[in-house]
Design a protein around this motif. Structure first.
Motif, short mmCIF file in Angstrom:
data_model
loop_
_atom_site.label_atom_id
_atom_site.label_comp_id
_atom_site.label_asym_id
_atom_site.label_seq_id
_atom_site.Cartn_x
_atom_site.Cartn_y
_atom_site.Cartn_z
N GLN A 198 0.83 -1.21 0.00
CA GLN A 198 0.00 0.00 0.00
C GLN A 198 0.86 1.26 0.00
OE1 GLN A 198 -2.32 -0.91 3.54
NE2 GLN A 198 -3.91 -1.91 2.34
N GLY A 199 1.97 1.21 -0.74
CA GLY A 199 2.79 2.40 -0.93
C GLY A 199 3.83 2.66 0.14
N VAL A 200 3.93 1.80 1.14
CA VAL A 200 4.92 1.99 2.21
C VAL A 200 5.56 0.65 2.56
CG1 VAL A 200 3.76 3.99 3.21
CG2 VAL A 200 3.17 1.70 4.01
N TRP A 201 6.73 0.73 3.19
CA TRP A 201 7.38 -0.48 3.69
C TRP A 201 6.77 -0.85 5.04
CZ3 TRP A 201 10.12 -3.43 0.64
CH2 TRP A 201 10.78 -2.88 -0.45
N LEU A 202 6.30 -2.08 5.15
CA LEU A 202 5.73 -2.59 6.40
C LEU A 202 6.53 -3.79 6.87
CD1 LEU A 202 1.87 -2.57 5.65
CD2 LEU A 202 3.21 -0.83 6.86
N ALA A 203 6.68 -3.91 8.20
CA ALA A 203 7.34 -5.08 8.76
C ALA A 203 6.38 -6.27 8.70
CB ALA A 203 7.75 -4.80 10.20
N VAL A 204 6.91 -7.41 8.33
CA VAL A 204 6.10 -8.63 8.26
C VAL A 204 6.43 -9.47 9.49
CG1 VAL A 204 5.56 -10.70 6.93
CG2 VAL A 204 6.17 -8.57 5.74
N PRO A 205 5.47 -9.68 10.39
CA PRO A 205 5.76 -10.44 11.62
C PRO A 205 6.07 -11.90 11.34
CG PRO A 205 3.40 -10.03 11.42
CD PRO A 205 4.07 -9.24 10.32
N SER A 206 6.88 -12.48 12.22
CA SER A 206 7.18 -13.91 12.08
C SER A 206 6.06 -14.76 12.65
CB SER A 206 8.50 -14.24 12.79
OG SER A 206 8.36 -14.03 14.19
N GLY A 207 5.31 -14.18 13.58
CA GLY A 207 4.17 -14.90 14.15
C GLY A 207 4.58 -15.93 15.17
N GLY A 208 5.77 -15.81 15.70
CA GLY A 208 6.26 -16.81 16.64
C GLY A 208 5.70 -16.70 18.04
N LYS A 209 5.01 -15.61 18.34
CA LYS A 209 4.49 -15.43 19.70
C LYS A 209 3.00 -15.70 19.74
CE LYS A 209 7.97 -12.10 21.14
NZ LYS A 209 8.21 -10.77 21.71
#
Length: 209
Positions: A198-209
């Motif tokens: 969506q036009g910006v850099w977003l962090a992608v979570p690992s989902g480990g928690k």
């Protein structure tokens, strides 16, 4: 006959190569069987067809495909003749690969989710912005859109961090950009996975928690 297809679109050459390689891997790991052979194969509209030596071979491969790539298999049997009064049938297995893969970020019901794993009836999804998982059926997912595939994501080094964001180098032009931390940041990580969404850099979570 084994048919490789995708849901509502044409399989790319890369996808076909990945799918086809799993058959070679399966055969290399199995004991030799005179019925496990490929008599004919080739491209067809939207996918790839193979004529395999045995029904057991086709069924085993289809299970492997679903386990690795998700999707569904439809099995049909057609009578093609008779031999000494006994009907001879041809089994057709049609494998449909979903339009998304593990690790892809998708838009599903107006929210961003990550495809985490496969189950029989559809994928397990995890939320991009908080710890939440949900299951969806293949039918539910028909309206979903891939907004950032796993192959389009980057793991980048963290230059600086504070309590809510990190500074990293934009992997396309190497300028410093600020990215909000994923909800599962562990405070110790030296790198972060990001995607241009969506036009910006977003962090992608690992989902480990």
């Amino acid at each position: 006959v084994m048919q490789l297809r995708s849901a509502g679109r044409r399989l790319s050459e890369t996808e076909l190569k990945s799918l086809r390689e799993t058959l070679d891997e399966m055969l290399s790991e199995m004991e030799a069987d005179p019925m496990f052979f490929i008599s004919e194969e080739g491209a067809v509209t939207g996918g790839w067809d193979l004529k395999l030596g045995s029904k057991a071979m086709a069924r085993r491969w289809s299970r492997n495909l679903v386990k690795k790539f998700g999707g569904t298999v439809r099995e049909t049997s057609t009578v093609v003749g008779s031999n000494d009064g006994i009907e001879v049938s041809r089994l057709t297995l049609s494998y449909r690969k979903p339009a998304y893969g593990l690790g892809d970020v998708i838009r599903f019901r107006k929210n961003l989710w990550i495809v985490e794993s496969w189950q029989k009836d559809g994928p397990i999804l995890k939320k991009m912005d908080r710890f939440e998982r949900t299951g969806a059926t293949w039918r539910d997912m028909e309206g979903s859109i891939v907004v950032c595939s796993r192959s389009e994501q980057f793991v980048v080094d963290i230059l600086n961090r504070d309590s809510s964001a990190v500074e990293v180098l934009d992997p396309t032009d190497y300028k410093v950009v600020t990215v909000a931390l994923p909800y599962d940041d562990d405070l110790e990580s030296k790198s972060v996975r990001i995607g241009f969404i969506q036009g910006v850099w977003l962090a992608v979570p690992s989902g480990g928690k």
